[in-house]
Motif scaffolding. Sequence first.
Motif, short mmCIF file in Angstrom:
data_model
loop_
_atom_site.label_atom_id
_atom_site.label_comp_id
_atom_site.label_asym_id
_atom_site.label_seq_id
_atom_site.Cartn_x
_atom_site.Cartn_y
_atom_site.Cartn_z
N GLN A 564 -4.34 -11.29 -3.32
CA GLN A 564 -5.77 -11.52 -3.51
C GLN A 564 -6.58 -10.83 -2.43
O GLN A 564 -7.66 -10.29 -2.70
CB GLN A 564 -6.09 -13.02 -3.52
CG GLN A 564 -5.50 -13.79 -4.67
CD GLN A 564 -5.92 -15.24 -4.61
OE1 GLN A 564 -7.10 -15.56 -4.70
NE2 GLN A 564 -4.96 -16.14 -4.46
N ALA A 565 -6.05 -10.86 -1.21
CA ALA A 565 -6.74 -10.19 -0.11
C ALA A 565 -6.86 -8.70 -0.37
O ALA A 565 -7.93 -8.09 -0.16
CB ALA A 565 -6.01 -10.46 1.20
N CYS A 566 -5.78 -8.10 -0.83
CA CYS A 566 -5.81 -6.66 -1.13
C CYS A 566 -6.81 -6.36 -2.25
O CYS A 566 -7.54 -5.36 -2.20
CB CYS A 566 -4.42 -6.18 -1.52
SG CYS A 566 -3.22 -6.25 -0.14
N GLU A 567 -6.86 -7.22 -3.25
CA GLU A 567 -7.81 -7.03 -4.34
C GLU A 567 -9.25 -7.18 -3.85
O GLU A 567 -10.14 -6.42 -4.25
CB GLU A 567 -7.54 -8.03 -5.47
CG GLU A 567 -8.47 -7.85 -6.66
CD GLU A 567 -8.27 -8.91 -7.73
OE1 GLU A 567 -9.11 -8.97 -8.65
OE2 GLU A 567 -7.29 -9.68 -7.63
N ALA A 568 -9.47 -8.17 -2.97
CA ALA A 568 -10.82 -8.39 -2.43
C ALA A 568 -11.31 -7.17 -1.67
O ALA A 568 -12.48 -6.78 -1.78
CB ALA A 568 -10.83 -9.63 -1.53
N VAL A 569 -10.43 -6.55 -0.89
CA VAL A 569 -10.81 -5.36 -0.13
C VAL A 569 -11.13 -4.21 -1.09
O VAL A 569 -12.05 -3.42 -0.86
CB VAL A 569 -9.69 -4.97 0.85
CG1 VAL A 569 -9.99 -3.63 1.51
CG2 VAL A 569 -9.53 -6.04 1.91
N LEU A 570 -10.36 -4.10 -2.16
CA LEU A 570 -10.61 -3.03 -3.13
C LEU A 570 -11.95 -3.24 -3.84
O LEU A 570 -12.67 -2.28 -4.12
CB LEU A 570 -9.48 -2.99 -4.16
CG LEU A 570 -8.14 -2.44 -3.67
CD1 LEU A 570 -7.08 -2.62 -4.75
CD2 LEU A 570 -8.26 -0.97 -3.29
N MET A 592 2.64 -9.14 7.24
CA MET A 592 3.29 -8.93 5.96
C MET A 592 4.04 -7.60 5.90
O MET A 592 4.63 -7.27 4.87
CB MET A 592 2.26 -8.98 4.83
CG MET A 592 1.51 -10.30 4.70
SD MET A 592 2.60 -11.68 4.33
CE MET A 592 3.24 -11.18 2.75
N ARG A 593 3.97 -6.82 6.98
CA ARG A 593 4.59 -5.49 7.02
C ARG A 593 4.05 -4.62 5.88
O ARG A 593 4.78 -3.90 5.20
CB ARG A 593 6.13 -5.58 6.91
CG ARG A 593 6.77 -6.47 7.95
CD ARG A 593 6.52 -5.95 9.35
NE ARG A 593 7.14 -6.81 10.37
CZ ARG A 593 6.95 -6.66 11.69
NH1 ARG A 593 6.17 -5.69 12.12
NH2 ARG A 593 7.52 -7.48 12.54
N ASP A 594 2.71 -4.71 5.69
CA ASP A 594 2.08 -4.00 4.57
C ASP A 594 0.83 -3.27 5.08
O ASP A 594 -0.19 -3.20 4.39
CB ASP A 594 1.70 -5.01 3.48
CG ASP A 594 1.47 -4.35 2.13
OD1 ASP A 594 1.82 -3.17 1.98
OD2 ASP A 594 0.93 -5.03 1.24
N GLN A 595 0.95 -2.68 6.29
CA GLN A 595 -0.22 -2.08 6.93
C GLN A 595 -0.77 -0.90 6.15
O GLN A 595 -1.98 -0.63 6.19
CB GLN A 595 0.11 -1.61 8.35
CG GLN A 595 0.56 -2.71 9.29
CD GLN A 595 2.08 -2.82 9.36
OE1 GLN A 595 2.75 -2.86 8.34
NE2 GLN A 595 2.62 -2.86 10.58
N HIS A 596 0.08 -0.18 5.42
CA HIS A 596 -0.38 1.05 4.76
C HIS A 596 -1.45 0.77 3.71
O HIS A 596 -2.31 1.62 3.45
CB HIS A 596 0.82 1.77 4.11
CG HIS A 596 1.35 1.08 2.89
ND1 HIS A 596 2.18 -0.03 2.97
CD2 HIS A 596 1.15 1.33 1.56
CE1 HIS A 596 2.48 -0.42 1.73
NE2 HIS A 596 1.87 0.37 0.87
N ARG A 597 -1.43 -0.43 3.11
CA ARG A 597 -2.42 -0.74 2.07
C ARG A 597 -3.81 -0.93 2.66
O ARG A 597 -4.82 -0.74 1.97
CB ARG A 597 -2.00 -1.98 1.28
CG ARG A 597 -0.72 -1.77 0.50
CD ARG A 597 -0.27 -3.03 -0.22
NE ARG A 597 -1.14 -3.41 -1.32
CZ ARG A 597 -0.91 -4.46 -2.11
NH1 ARG A 597 0.15 -5.22 -1.90
NH2 ARG A 597 -1.73 -4.75 -3.09
N LEU A 598 -3.86 -1.33 3.92
CA LEU A 598 -5.15 -1.57 4.55
C LEU A 598 -5.61 -0.39 5.41
O LEU A 598 -6.78 -0.33 5.80
CB LEU A 598 -5.07 -2.84 5.42
CG LEU A 598 -6.38 -3.59 5.65
CD1 LEU A 598 -6.90 -4.16 4.33
CD2 LEU A 598 -6.19 -4.70 6.67
#
Length: 806
Positions: A564-570, A592-598
């Motif tokens: 949801q956080a990733c969707e909110a940023v998009l 979350m080891r998901d830095q590339h998405r942000l």
Amino acid sequence: MSQIMIAHPVLPEQVSRVLDAVADGAAPRFGIVAPGGYGKTTVLREVARACEDAGTTATTVDDAHLLPDAELLALRARVERGDGAVVVAYRPWPRSRALSALAESLGRARPALALEPFTREQVRAVLPAPARAHADFVHRQTGGVPRFVLRFAGITAAEVPPDVVASFRADLDWLDVDVQKFLLAAEAGAALRLDLLGGLLGGDVDAVGDVIEAGRATGLLAPDGALLPVARLAVAELSRTDRRIAVRQRLAELQLRSGGPVLELVRPLLGAAGPEQGPGAEAAGAAVAAGPEMAAAFQAAAAEALPADPALAARLLAAVGTPSAEVAVRRAVACAMAGDLDAALRLADGVISSDPAHRGRAAEVAAIALAHRGQLARATELHRWSPSSTSTAFAVIGEVGTGRLPAEPLPVAPPTMLDGGASLMAQGVLESVTGSATTALSTLVRAAGLLEPAGSAVLLPDSPAALAALVALHGGEPAVAESVLDRAVATSLGGALMAVRHRLLRAWVAMLRGNLTRARETLVALRRTGRPLEPRDWVFAIALEVGIARRNSDLATLRRTWEQACEAVLRHPVDLFTFLPLGEFAAAAARMRDQHRLAPHLAEARELLHALGDPPLWGVPLHWSALHAAVTAEETRAAEEHAASLAAVADRSRYAGVMSTAAENWLDVLAGRVDADRVEEAARGLHSVGQWWDAARLAGQAAIRTSDRQAMVRLLDCARLLQGRPAGGTARAKAPDPVVEHDGGKLSDREREVAELVVRGLTYKQVGDRLFISAKTVEHHVARIRQRLGCGSRAELLDQLRQIVG
């Protein structure tokens, strides 16, 4: 006329005295006067019974006001001759000359009995035993009028039964048309407005007075001239619909001409008396709003409703026949203030594309709606398209928010509350990137104070209170943020459209201070409303969810919320006013080891800052969050770069200096260099600027990384105090842990804390983060607990711990 039948009638004291005189042989000659329903028939029947018991011949006449003059004059002659007993009951209106002459003759023998309504005690005495619990309710509804009281004899709850309302049909149907119109006017609240009644009834003052007296004589009105509550309900439900609409329309037109309020007259014409309406309400309203005068009345009513109930204002404007572009813009404003941004955008877009004269105002409404949708760049373009001075100021806020400094100075604002507030908002935002943070905050707080009297009656792309809170939070002034937000909530600044934003920012202050429970309660309360959040509010709500989970070491919730956080940023483009949630997302992305998405969004934020000249106020919190993200990801070089960025602006403000010092200490702690004095000073500095949770965490992390036992105890005590928990490390270091006995198991206080968190499903590392101890220490505690309880497996251990800690 129908009679009131009471097995044991409640009689006034004056009637009892008359009955006693009749029993002693007196021949009564008097009148009984009261409006309908007051018990004249009952009194007349009791007098007749008393005369019969005493052997006295009596002439009793009911409803004498309905008799022809010849009969009234014959009765008067009998009274004048003294021929036996004569008792006459009549209403105070109509009052013919013949009836007045009869009343005068009776009055010479004995003053007329003027009956009064029942008191509360009398109502209770008259009602059957099962209904007496609701006697006060019945008295309020009926005003104590005996006939109406008896209609409530079967009442079982404090509400008006349908059959009671239906029983008033006989009271209303036989009335003269003008009296019915008067009662409808009274139901609309115009019973005492002689000017309106004159226009409604089409007569002079004397003629209107006669109609009013006739209305009073029905018994349906209270002494102050207002309809009794149950009568008001009956008049509204039982009157002919076309007549009720016609009366309301005429009163509204007359009131509009006199410049008075029309909302309460027009509201029922939508099809209901309250704000909730069915799908057909607008169509019903459109039918009755035909004609220029009624259209004007609906618009005036909408203007009255807008501050308190913008949704009602939108419905009133929707009922205006074929609306003009001006009405469409006003309706778009009402829809936006009610939170219906879809409708606001549709209406505004229609005007923008079709009516040059009102295009500017429509563009301003659309811009405000888009700002709440998170489309700040597009909103700024539309504000620039609008010629209003408020739009000019709002455009400056949007330009700064999207990384552009305005090319021209702010124009002088007109001397109005809204223009002045908007101008101060623009000045404050501009000052926050080009000047002093203190001056910016002061300017925005003044803007909030200037707009407070407007309350919910103003449509804003953002509130000065929200902007002030953002500046205060970025500048380490959480108390100021809290205060200005509390005032905004108390005054409903910006109405329903801004209410969620104010509450979310208030929850953000609570989260920074470590009050995660309060922050969570805000999110739960917003979720219970069932209303979807606009993108700008949603990005803050998701960031709060992420921030609470991260601070609780709640990896399960963090994983569940991350998408949801990733969707909110998009959905929400990066702007200056969303740096706080962006920072939280950065720290969570590392976890979350998901830095590339942000990464693209963080790069965009850095470019925005650079375009504005890298203002320290807005950059410091972002660098602080990025530092934590780098530490979590074990990216030492990136962490050092962010610490260096903080050091570069350390002398620009106290807040920047505190954050820079804390960053240096954090890197030293992670490298195993723990200076207890410096760490404690840095942690207390963080606490002083509102970063309570970070302050406790810095002290706790230093405590578990030092080999100095005394320094460890001291730093643990510091962490607990900064977290709002009592210090006690020293006592525990010197004495054995106290134990708690439960079902044969003995757990120390620390072991019980560990057990509670393990039962909740936290990992050893998460437990350690929460208690400021290492994962190894947690593992040691769990092993001791397992040995002490004699558990052969982890499942058995968890089962026993659930029984112990609940």
